[in-house]
Design a protein around this motif. Sequence first.
Motif, PDB file in Angstrom:
ATOM      1  N   GLU A  40       0.826  -1.204   0.000  1.00 26.97           N
ATOM      2  CA  GLU A  40       0.000   0.000   0.000  1.00 26.97           C
ATOM      3  C   GLU A  40       0.863   1.258   0.000  1.00 26.97           C
ATOM      4  OE1 GLU A  40      -3.387   2.452   0.014  1.00 26.97           O
ATOM      5  OE2 GLU A  40      -3.008   0.372  -0.577  1.00 26.97           O
ATOM      6  N   ILE A  41       1.919   1.270   0.796  1.00 26.24           N
ATOM      7  CA  ILE A  41       2.821   2.423   0.820  1.00 26.24           C
ATOM      8  C   ILE A  41       3.504   2.578  -0.534  1.00 26.24           C
ATOM      9  CG2 ILE A  41       4.957   3.326   1.828  1.00 26.24           C
ATOM     10  CD1 ILE A  41       4.099   2.202   4.498  1.00 26.24           C
ATOM     11  N   ALA A  42       3.876   1.451  -1.139  1.00 21.82           N
ATOM     12  CA  ALA A  42       4.501   1.500  -2.464  1.00 21.82           C
ATOM     13  C   ALA A  42       3.552   2.109  -3.485  1.00 21.82           C
ATOM     14  CB  ALA A  42       4.927   0.092  -2.880  1.00 21.82           C
ATOM     15  N   ARG A  43       2.273   1.748  -3.394  1.00 21.65           N
ATOM     16  CA  ARG A  43       1.281   2.296  -4.322  1.00 21.65           C
ATOM     17  C   ARG A  43       1.130   3.798  -4.130  1.00 21.65           C
ATOM     18  NH1 ARG A  43      -4.059   3.491  -4.648  1.00 21.65           N
ATOM     19  NH2 ARG A  43      -4.397   3.120  -2.427  1.00 21.65           N
ATOM     20  N   LYS A  44       1.127   4.245  -2.867  1.00 21.08           N
ATOM     21  CA  LYS A  44       0.973   5.680  -2.587  1.00 21.08           C
ATOM     22  C   LYS A  44       2.189   6.471  -3.070  1.00 21.08           C
ATOM     23  CE  LYS A  44      -2.989   5.746  -0.292  1.00 21.08           C
ATOM     24  NZ  LYS A  44      -4.173   6.505  -0.774  1.00 21.08           N
ATOM     25  N   CYS A  45       3.379   5.868  -2.962  1.00 18.32           N
ATOM     26  CA  CYS A  45       4.609   6.584  -3.301  1.00 18.32           C
ATOM     27  C   CYS A  45       5.102   6.305  -4.715  1.00 18.32           C
ATOM     28  CB  CYS A  45       5.713   6.229  -2.307  1.00 18.32           C
ATOM     29  SG  CYS A  45       5.366   6.703  -0.599  1.00 18.32           S
ATOM     30  N   ALA A  46       4.394   5.425  -5.434  1.00 19.51           N
ATOM     31  CA  ALA A  46       4.774   5.065  -6.799  1.00 19.51           C
ATOM     32  C   ALA A  46       6.190   4.487  -6.846  1.00 19.51           C
ATOM     33  CB  ALA A  46       4.650   6.271  -7.721  1.00 19.51           C
ATOM     34  N   VAL A  47       6.445   3.534  -5.947  1.00 19.65           N
ATOM     35  CA  VAL A  47       7.710   2.808  -5.930  1.00 19.65           C
ATOM     36  C   VAL A  47       7.390   1.323  -5.824  1.00 19.65           C
ATOM     37  CG1 VAL A  47       9.004   4.719  -4.898  1.00 19.65           C
ATOM     38  CG2 VAL A  47       7.920   3.022  -3.419  1.00 19.65           C
TER      39      VAL A  47
END
Length: 246
Positions: free
Chosen positions: A123-130
Amino acid sequence: MSVHIDKIRIDGGTQARACLNEQTVAEYAEAMEDPNTVFPPVVVYFDGREYWLADGFHRLAAWRQIGRTDIPADVRQGDRRRAILHSVAANSAHGLRRTNEDKRRAVLTLLEDEEWSSWSDREIARKCAVSPSFVGALRGASVHGGQIAETRTVQRNGTTYQQNIAKIGEKPRPRVEPIELIEDEPPAKAAPVIDDDPVEYLARLMLHATDDWGRLASALYQVSTAEIREFVLEAIAENEANDGHL
């Protein structure tokens, strides 16, 4: 829509980049001098009182540099935290390409937050586009309040739940085999005292086969080498005189 440049807040932690690129600001400013050059509006979140800049820090700096007071803005409803969430993915698809340090700063912004750090790596990766692996590599180094978060929010198959991650990656403790206690050996008993003359008894033992090694050892403790030699010789002579009988 236009917003006065001085009303836009840039001090709320909504800048996800590690730093501004001064060369990029100068290039934007030069291009903005041409009235035919159109730049996209900055993105701001309005909470009813403040305008929080979420995307467009280089553009705002360039417009300020050329003396522009009212700048085009995409105004959205939301507070400072909404602006932060928007900023961590800003420039992932447009504008000045993000550096690895920019991406790292964006991810750590969420990992070091009490609420957002409970989100899954995906989820954090999706928010940060990483990538999720990029988040996972930083999570171990991210500490909130002195402790690493023990739970995180996971969304899977339309269901949201809290996952305990305290022991994820923890190596199993080795099995400890029980130790067999061995009793100490009892202290050696004192050598028995020979009732008769130890030298004489020793001579008898040496002249006749015997299994009584304990008494032999006891006799050795009580005589000297010279005494043994003297009395053994006497015992041998006596034995010979008596035809082999002591």
